[in-house]
Design a protein around this motif. Sequence first.
Motif, mmCIF file in Angstrom:
data_model
loop_
_atom_site.group_PDB
_atom_site.id
_atom_site.type_symbol
_atom_site.label_atom_id
_atom_site.label_comp_id
_atom_site.label_asym_id
_atom_site.label_seq_id
_atom_site.Cartn_x
_atom_site.Cartn_y
_atom_site.Cartn_z
ATOM 1 N N PHE A 102 -7.504 1.732 11.078
ATOM 2 C CA PHE A 102 -7.914 1.581 9.677
ATOM 3 C C PHE A 102 -9.409 1.810 9.551
ATOM 4 O O PHE A 102 -10.217 1.125 10.170
ATOM 5 C CB PHE A 102 -7.548 0.182 9.180
ATOM 6 N N CYS A 160 -3.790 -6.143 6.470
ATOM 7 C CA CYS A 160 -3.300 -5.068 7.336
ATOM 8 C C CYS A 160 -2.292 -5.574 8.348
ATOM 9 O O CYS A 160 -2.486 -6.630 8.950
ATOM 10 C CB CYS A 160 -4.468 -4.436 8.095
ATOM 11 N N LEU A 207 -3.163 -2.060 13.028
ATOM 12 C CA LEU A 207 -3.990 -1.180 12.198
ATOM 13 C C LEU A 207 -5.490 -1.328 12.461
ATOM 14 O O LEU A 207 -6.265 -0.465 12.073
ATOM 15 C CB LEU A 207 -3.713 -1.423 10.713
ATOM 16 N N GLU A 208 -5.887 -2.413 13.125
ATOM 17 C CA GLU A 208 -7.315 -2.613 13.349
ATOM 18 C C GLU A 208 -7.928 -1.468 14.147
ATOM 19 O O GLU A 208 -9.129 -1.212 14.035
ATOM 20 C CB GLU A 208 -7.601 -3.959 14.028
ATOM 21 N N PHE A 242 -6.765 -8.584 9.191
ATOM 22 C CA PHE A 242 -5.831 -7.956 10.106
ATOM 23 C C PHE A 242 -4.886 -9.044 10.587
ATOM 24 O O PHE A 242 -5.296 -9.961 11.297
ATOM 25 C CB PHE A 242 -6.580 -7.300 11.275
ATOM 26 N N ASP A 268 0.833 -1.196 0.000
ATOM 27 C CA ASP A 268 0.000 0.000 0.000
ATOM 28 C C ASP A 268 0.872 1.253 0.000
ATOM 29 O O ASP A 268 1.710 1.437 0.868
ATOM 30 C CB ASP A 268 -0.899 -0.023 1.242
ATOM 31 N N ALA A 309 -2.999 3.873 3.817
ATOM 32 C CA ALA A 309 -4.238 3.240 4.273
ATOM 33 C C ALA A 309 -5.478 4.066 3.951
ATOM 34 O O ALA A 309 -6.453 4.059 4.689
ATOM 35 C CB ALA A 309 -4.174 2.917 5.765
#
Length: 84
Positions: free
Chosen positions: A44, A36, A40-41, A56, A17, A21
């Motif tokens: 994001f 991810c 990041l959970e 994730f 990426d 994000a």
Amino acid sequence: MQQAVSDRKLDWNIIADDTDADIEKLEQENVDVVLCEPGLEKFFNAGDFPTNKILFLDSLSYYNTDVLPALNFLIHQNNIRMGS
């Protein structure tokens, strides 16, 4: 990850990426799934992107470079698309 895909002769491209994000930019690039990094959970924002197409990664797999959870997720997503 791309090496694991290529070793299994799967016709997929894994792309890092470069959008920071930004889900809107990712959707414009027509990504099929999003993988991810751990952590990041909480940050994001999936927007309207289907949450069942987001994985994730867990810390243990990520830091041990265990690609199997991600690979299994991709295979599962591909089977859904193929109608299997």
